[in-house]
Design an enzyme around this catalytic site. Structure first.
Site, PDB file in Angstrom:
ATOM      1  N   HIS A  55       1.991   3.406  -9.107  1.00  0.00           N
ATOM      2  CA  HIS A  55       1.787   1.970  -9.345  1.00  0.00           C
ATOM      3  C   HIS A  55       2.957   1.388 -10.140  1.00  0.00           C
ATOM      4  O   HIS A  55       3.400   0.272  -9.873  1.00  0.00           O
ATOM      5  CB  HIS A  55       0.469   1.725 -10.076  1.00  0.00           C
ATOM      6  CG  HIS A  55      -0.739   2.105  -9.258  1.00  0.00           C
ATOM      7  ND1 HIS A  55      -0.888   1.748  -7.941  1.00  0.00           N
ATOM      8  CD2 HIS A  55      -1.842   2.830  -9.568  1.00  0.00           C
ATOM      9  CE1 HIS A  55      -2.042   2.224  -7.476  1.00  0.00           C
ATOM     10  NE2 HIS A  55      -2.627   2.891  -8.444  1.00  0.00           N
TER      11      HIS A  55
ATOM     12  N   ASP B   6       0.835  -1.205   0.000  1.00  0.00           N
ATOM     13  CA  ASP B   6       0.000   0.000   0.000  1.00  0.00           C
ATOM     14  C   ASP B   6       0.873   1.259   0.000  1.00  0.00           C
ATOM     15  O   ASP B   6       1.984   1.256   0.532  1.00  0.00           O
ATOM     16  CB  ASP B   6      -0.923  -0.018   1.231  1.00  0.00           C
ATOM     17  CG  ASP B   6      -2.063   0.987   1.100  1.00  0.00           C
ATOM     18  OD1 ASP B   6      -2.375   1.395  -0.037  1.00  0.00           O
ATOM     19  OD2 ASP B   6      -2.648   1.351   2.136  1.00  0.00           O
TER      20      ASP B   6
ATOM     21  N   LEU C   3      10.975 -20.475  -5.307  1.00  0.00           N
ATOM     22  CA  LEU C   3      10.092 -19.585  -4.546  1.00  0.00           C
ATOM     23  C   LEU C   3       8.741 -19.600  -5.247  1.00  0.00           C
ATOM     24  O   LEU C   3       8.692 -19.584  -6.469  1.00  0.00           O
ATOM     25  CB  LEU C   3      10.655 -18.153  -4.566  1.00  0.00           C
ATOM     26  CG  LEU C   3       9.724 -17.030  -4.101  1.00  0.00           C
ATOM     27  CD1 LEU C   3       9.557 -17.046  -2.586  1.00  0.00           C
ATOM     28  CD2 LEU C   3      10.257 -15.652  -4.530  1.00  0.00           C
TER      29      LEU C   3
END
Ligand code: IPE
Ligand code: IPE
Ligand code: MG
Length: 252
Positions: free
Chosen positions: A31, A14, A125
């Site tokens: 963004h 955020d 991962l």
């Protein structure tokens, strides 16, 4: 977790909009910077040997944003997948997307399917992207599936347990998050992994997501390593046995 490292880290990324506003840039620039930062944190997780990283990219409530921002976010998502998937693959990273993807533009759905297929066998991962995801949606879908089994006569209502419900949810095959991080200063869960975060250690930081670098990530890991997880037991019990009950409900 013996080495003090979380196996699974779940992050709410955020603060992109505020990062951009501080620079008098449009929100989308925030963004974009946020996506850049994802690369750095993914690399750090792979380097450290963390098993799973789950990132909240778009919540089921983010459709409430101005249509132009939503559209730009979708475009950015497609672009990021196209740009990054090869690199993820070369680095042994498996990509999974959780959430209601049927609401996405076709192009994005195709990019997600292709990226998941390409990286499906990688084991270094697992990078989970929560997109059009909501914790309440996840629990509701699971409940619906159990209800269907009951309706078909395959399941008795009395036989429903937390384990059975959980088995129907996203991430049922993944260890629960050990560490949750939220950047951007808000101290809330915003309908993220409501079920899965039951015993997760929470770390909140004011740092805005595009500024949340590997040093910030390492600070969160340090804070995690200092905590005593008790899962309902006493501190003495944990110290004596040196063992924690299995995190999964009912598996202890
Ligand atoms: C998080 O950053 C990214 C998404 C929700 C897609 P925000 O866009 O929420 O950034 P702030 O909270 O407005 O700063
Ligand atoms: C949570 O951030 C969702 C993502 C980061 C994808 P928001 O910015 O949407 O959360 P609220 O609305 O401030 O709770
Ligand atoms: Mg926000």
């Amino acid at each position: 977790m013996d080495n003090g490292l979380p196996r699974h880290v779940a992050i709410i990324m955020d603060g992109n909009g505020r990062w951009a506003r501080r620079r008098q840039l449009p929100r989308i620039a925030g963004h974009r910077a946020g996506v850049e930062n994802v690369r750095a944190i993914v690399e750090r997780c792979a380097e450290l040997g963390i098993d799973t990283l789950t990132l909240f990219a778009f919540s089921s409530e983010n459709w409430r944003r101005p249509p132009a921002e939503v559209r730009l976010l979708m475009d950015l998502f497609v672009h990021a997948l196209e740009q990054e998937v090869q690199r993820l693959h070369e680095n042994g990273i498996r990509l999974r997307v959780i959430g209601e993807r049927s609401a996405f533009p076709r192009k994005l759905q195709r990019a997600i399917d292709a990226s998941e297929a390409m990286t499906a066998d990688n084991t270094r991962l697992t990078l989970v992207i929560a997109a059009n995801y909501g914790g309440r949606w996840d629990i509701t879908e699971a409940a619906r599936r159990l209800a269907e089994q009951v309706q078909q006569g395959l399941l008795e209502p009395a036989a429903i347990t937390p384990e059975l419900l959980e088995a129907q949810m996203c991430l049922h095959d993944t260890p629960e998050p050990d560490l949750f991080i939220r950047s951007g200063g808000e101290q809330r869960i915003s309908n993220y992994l409501l079920w899965q975060l039951a015993y997760t250690e929470l770390h909140f930081t004011d740092c805005l997501w595009p500024d949340f670098d590997r040093e910030q990530f390492d600070l969160a890991l340090k804070s995690f390593a200092r905590r005593q997880r008790r899962f309902g037991m006493t501190g003495e019990q944990v110290e004596q046995t040196g063992e924690l009950p299995a995190q999964r409900l009912g598996t202890s």
